[in-house]
Design an enzyme around this catalytic site. Structure first.
Site, short mmCIF file in Angstrom:
data_model
loop_
_atom_site.label_atom_id
_atom_site.label_comp_id
_atom_site.label_asym_id
_atom_site.label_seq_id
_atom_site.Cartn_x
_atom_site.Cartn_y
_atom_site.Cartn_z
N GLU A 170 0.88 -1.18 0.00
CA GLU A 170 0.00 0.00 0.00
C GLU A 170 0.91 1.21 0.00
O GLU A 170 1.51 1.54 1.03
CB GLU A 170 -0.85 0.03 1.27
CG GLU A 170 -1.76 -1.17 1.45
CD GLU A 170 -3.03 -1.07 0.63
OE1 GLU A 170 -3.13 -0.16 -0.21
OE2 GLU A 170 -3.90 -1.91 0.84
N GLU A 224 4.06 13.21 -4.39
CA GLU A 224 3.33 13.18 -3.13
C GLU A 224 4.03 14.12 -2.13
O GLU A 224 5.20 13.93 -1.82
CB GLU A 224 3.30 11.76 -2.58
CG GLU A 224 2.48 11.63 -1.33
CD GLU A 224 2.42 10.20 -0.81
OE1 GLU A 224 3.48 9.58 -0.68
OE2 GLU A 224 1.31 9.72 -0.54
P1 NAP Z 1 8.36 4.78 4.71
O1 NAP Z 1 9.54 5.59 4.92
O2 NAP Z 1 8.25 3.95 3.47
O3 NAP Z 1 8.23 3.86 6.00
C1 NAP Z 1 7.23 2.92 6.17
C2 NAP Z 1 7.73 1.79 7.04
O4 NAP Z 1 8.78 1.10 6.36
C3 NAP Z 1 8.33 2.28 8.36
O5 NAP Z 1 8.03 1.35 9.37
C4 NAP Z 1 9.82 2.27 8.04
O6 NAP Z 1 10.65 2.18 9.19
C5 NAP Z 1 9.93 1.03 7.18
N1 NAP Z 1 11.14 0.95 6.35
C6 NAP Z 1 11.92 1.96 5.90
N2 NAP Z 1 12.96 1.47 5.19
C7 NAP Z 1 12.84 0.12 5.19
C8 NAP Z 1 13.62 -0.95 4.64
N3 NAP Z 1 14.72 -0.73 3.94
N4 NAP Z 1 13.22 -2.23 4.85
C9 NAP Z 1 12.08 -2.47 5.57
N5 NAP Z 1 11.33 -1.50 6.13
C10 NAP Z 1 11.68 -0.21 5.94
O7 NAP Z 1 7.02 5.62 4.74
P2 NAP Z 1 6.63 6.72 5.81
O8 NAP Z 1 7.43 7.93 5.54
O9 NAP Z 1 6.63 6.16 7.17
O10 NAP Z 1 5.09 6.94 5.46
C11 NAP Z 1 4.67 7.79 4.45
C12 NAP Z 1 4.31 7.02 3.19
O11 NAP Z 1 3.36 5.98 3.45
C13 NAP Z 1 3.65 7.89 2.16
O12 NAP Z 1 4.22 7.68 0.90
C14 NAP Z 1 2.20 7.42 2.16
O13 NAP Z 1 1.50 7.65 0.99
C15 NAP Z 1 2.33 6.00 2.47
N6 NAP Z 1 1.08 5.48 3.01
C16 NAP Z 1 0.31 4.69 2.21
C17 NAP Z 1 -0.91 4.21 2.67
C18 NAP Z 1 -1.76 3.32 1.80
O14 NAP Z 1 -2.66 2.69 2.33
N7 NAP Z 1 -1.51 3.22 0.51
C19 NAP Z 1 -1.32 4.52 3.97
C20 NAP Z 1 -0.53 5.34 4.75
C21 NAP Z 1 0.69 5.82 4.25
P3 NAP Z 1 11.25 3.56 9.83
O15 NAP Z 1 10.11 4.27 10.42
O16 NAP Z 1 12.22 3.10 10.85
O17 NAP Z 1 11.90 4.29 8.70
#
Ligand code: NAP
Ligand code: MG
Length: 486
Positions: A256, A389
Site C-alpha cells: 500500500e 506526493e
Molecule cells: P516509509 O519511509 O516507506 O516507512 C514505512 C515503514 O517502512 C516504516 O516502518 C519504516 O521504518 C519502514 N522501512 C523503511 N525502510 C525500510 C527498509 N529498507 N526495509 C524495511 N522496512 C523499511 O514511509 P513513511 O514515511 O513512514 O510513510 C509515508 C508514506 O506511506 C507515504 O508515501 C504514504 O503515501 C504511504 N502510506 C500509504 C498508505 C496506503 O494505504 N496506501 C497509507 C498510509 C501511508 P522507519 O520508520 O524506521 O523508517
C-alpha cells in the site's frame, strides 16, 4: 495542558508474549513533534530480536492458536476491539503525543476505526470456507483455505494504530501469526495494542511487536526465510525496495504505497459540498494521508467561485495545540517532514503556481512542526506539486475543460490510489468512475473508510488490498486436495 499529564513508560519489544528489552540493550527516543519534547525511550529491535520474534511466531502456528476453534479466535479479536475502546483515552493520547495529530482525530475517529476493524474481522474468522469440486465422480476433490503463516507487517507513522488494526485484524482472523514493525517515529500505540492482544486471550507468540528502524529490523523481517508474507504500507520507494528484497525468499506481498489523488469538481456539482469535501480531503490528518485529495481539478466555469470559497475555508484552519479538543490542524510528524513540505511549496511557487492560502510554518507556543493550511492555485498538472506526493497540508488546484480533459489530468500521474468525483449528474458520476485509474473512488464524498470496503491502489500506489472480504485472499492460501474413492 501537556505539562499536567502522567509520564509515558518506556516502550519495550513484545516477543512470545513477553515485554522485553532488545538483545543488544539498544533504545531510541520518541519525541512529541508539537513540542519537541522527549515522550519516552523505546527498545530498538535488532536482527537477533527479529529472528527471535519470527521463530516465536512460527512456533505459535503449531501451538494453542492453531488448535483454537474459529469461534474462539473470533471472540479474542472481538475482545481486543473492546479493550481498545476501554483504553481509548490512553491510546488516543499516546497517538497524539507521538504523531502530532489533533486529539479530536485520535480520540473520536481513530479509536473507533481501530475497534471497528477488530470487531469486523472477528466475524470473518468463522466464515472462511473452501470448495468441493466435482471433477470426477470417483474422486473427492476439494480445497482448503489455510493461513499463509508468519506475516511481517511494516507500517508508517501517519495512522499508527489504524495501520496496526488494518494488518493484524485480518491476518489473525485468518489464523496467521504476526510480527509488527511500527514506524520509528510512532511506536507507542503498536506496543500498547500488542499488550492488549495478550489481555484479550490471543496466545503468546501470535502477535509480536518490534519497534525499531526500517533499515535494520524492517529489512531483517523481509529477508527472514520463516516469514511467508510482508504486508507493507509506506512510501513507494521503500515498497519497490521491499519487492526486490522479497524476491530472494519468494514472499507474498501487499504494498500500500503513496498517492496523488484527484478530487474532480464538475461545474454541475453542489459547490459548497465539494469545497467542504476538498478541504477535509487534504487538511484532515495534516495532509499526511495516503489517500489525501492532494489535487483538486476544477471545471473552468466554476473555477473562480470554487477557489474563493476554498481559500476562505482554508484560512479558517489554524494550527494549534494537538491536545486541545478544539484543534483541527495539528503538527506534522517531524521537523524533517515540515522542511520537506515547505520545500514543495517553494518549488510550486517557482514553477508558477499562485500561493493563495498559507505556505508558512506556524509554531504553536514557539514550538513544533506546524504548517499552515496551504493552497496553490493555477497549478499545471505537469508541475512537481501536481505529480509528487507532498504528504502535508498542501493542496494543488488545477483547472480543466470537460470530462475528457478531467480524466486525462486525473490519470496522468504515477500513482493510482484514490479519487473523488463531484457532480449532480448520475450518468457522469458512473462513467467517470469507470475511467479513473484508482483503487477507490468517492462520489460526492471524500476520504471515507470502513473495514467492510477494500482499500489499496493501482499503478505506483502498489497492489493487494487492505480491508473488506478482498483482503482475506491476501492472508490465506488455497490447498487442492484429491482423494481417490474408487
Ligand atoms: P516509509 O519511509 O516507506 O516507512 C514505512 C515503514 O517502512 C516504516 O516502518 C519504516 O521504518 C519502514 N522501512 C523503511 N525502510 C525500510 C527498509 N529498507 N526495509 C524495511 N522496512 C523499511 O514511509 P513513511 O514515511 O513512514 O510513510 C509515508 C508514506 O506511506 C507515504 O508515501 C504514504 O503515501 C504511504 N502510506 C500509504 C498508505 C496506503 O494505504 N496506501 C497509507 C498510509 C501511508 P522507519 O520508520 O524506521 O523508517
Ligand atoms: Mg515520535
Amino acid at each position: 495542558m501537556s505539562g499536567t499529564l502522567a509520564p509515558v513508560k518506556p516502550g519495550r519489544l513484545i516477543i512470545n508474549g513477553e515485554s522485553v528489552d532488545a538483545a543488544s540493550g539498544a533504545t531510541f527516543e520518541t519525541r512529541n513533534p508539537a513540542t519537541d519534547e522527549l515522550i519516552t525511550t523505546v527498545a530498538e529491535a535488532g536482527i537477533e530480536d527479529v529472528d527471535r520474534a519470527v521463530r516465536a511466531a512460527h512456533a505459535a502456528l503449531e501451538g494453542p492458536w492453531a488448535k483454537m476453534k474459529p469461534i474462539d479466535r473470533a471472540r479474542a479479536l472481538w475482545k481486543l476491539g473492546d479493550l481498545v475502546l476501554q483504553n481509548a483515552d490512553e491510546l488516543a493520547r499516546l497517538e497524539t503525543l507521538d504523531n502530532g495529530k489533533p486529539i479530536f482525530e485520535s480520540r473520536l475517529v481513530d479509536i473507533d476505526t481501530v475497534a471497528r476493524c477488530f470487531h469486523y474481522f472477528s466475524g470473518w474468522a468463522t466464515k472462511l470456507t473452501g470448495d468441493t469440486n466435482s471433477v470426477n465422480p470417483g474422486w473427492f476433490t476439494y480445497t482448503l483455505r489455510e493461513p499463509v503463516g508468519v506475516v511481517g507487517a511494516i507500517i508508517p507513522w501517519n495512522f499508527p494504530m489504524i495501520m496496526v488494526a488494518w494488518k493484524a485484524a485480518p491476518a489473525l482472523a485468518c489464523g496467521n501469526t504476526i510480527v509488527m514493525k511500527p514506524a520509528e517515529l510512532t511506536p507507542l500505540t503498536a506496543i500498547r495494542i500488542g499488550e492488549l492482544a495478550l489481555e484479550a486471550g490471543i496466545p503468546a507468540g501470535v502477535f509480536n511487536v518490534l519497534p525499531g528502524k526500517g533499515r535494520i529490523a524492517g529489512e531483517a523481517l523481509v529477508k527472514h526465510p520463516l516469514v511467508s508474507k510482508i504486508s507493507f504500507t509506506g512510501s513507494t520507494e521503500v515498497g519497490q525496495h521491499l519487492m526486490r528484497t522479497a524476491a530472494d525468499t519468494l514472499k507474498k506481498l501487499t504494498l500500500e504505497l503513496g498517492g496523488k489523488s484527484p478530487n474532480i469538481v464538475f461545474a454541475d456539482a453542489d459547490l459548497d459540498a465539494a469545497v467542504k469535501g476538498a478541504t477535509t480531503g487534504i487538511f484532515y490528518g495534516k495532509g499526511e494521508v495516503c489517500g489525501a485529495g492532494s489535487r483538486v481539478l476544477v471545471e473552468k466555469g466554476v473555477y473562480d467561485d470554487f477557489l474563493a470559497k476554498l481559500v476562505e475555508r482554508a484560512k479558517k484552519l489554524v494550527p494549534a495545540d494537538p491536545l486541545d479538543p478544539k484543534t483541527r490542524l495539528g503538527s506534522l510528524v517531524s521537523r524533517q517532514q515540515m522542511e520537506r513540505v515547505l520545500g514543495y511549496v517553494e518549488t510550486g511557487v517557482k514553477e508558477g503556481a499562485r500561493l493563495v492560502a498559507g505556505g508558512q510554518a506556524q509554531p504553536v507556543n514557539g514550538k513544533g512542526a506546524f504548517v499552515q493550511a496551504t493552497v496553490l492555485a493555477d497549478v499545471d498538472n505537469k508541475m512537481k506539486v501536481a505529480q509528487e506526493e507532498i504528504f502535508g497540508p498542501v493542496l494543488s488546484v488545477i483547472p480543466f475543460d470537460g470530462v475528457d480533459d478531467a480524466i486525462a489530468k486525473a490519470n496522468d500521474v504515477f500513482y493510482g490510489l484514490a479519487a473523488g468525483v463531484w457532480t449532480r449528474d448520475l450518468k457522469k458520476a458512473h462513467t467517470v468512475t469507470r475511467r479513473l485509474a484508482a483503487g477507490t473512488v468517492w462520489v460526492n464524498m471524500y476520504g471515507f473508510y470502513d473495514p467492510g470496503m477494500p482499500f489499496g491502489g493501482v499503478k505506483g500506489s502498489g497492489f493487494g488490498k487492505d480491508l473488506g472480504e478482498a483482503c482475506l485472499h491476501e492472508y490465506t492460501q488455497v490447498k487442492s486436495v484429491w482423494l481417490n474413492l474408487e
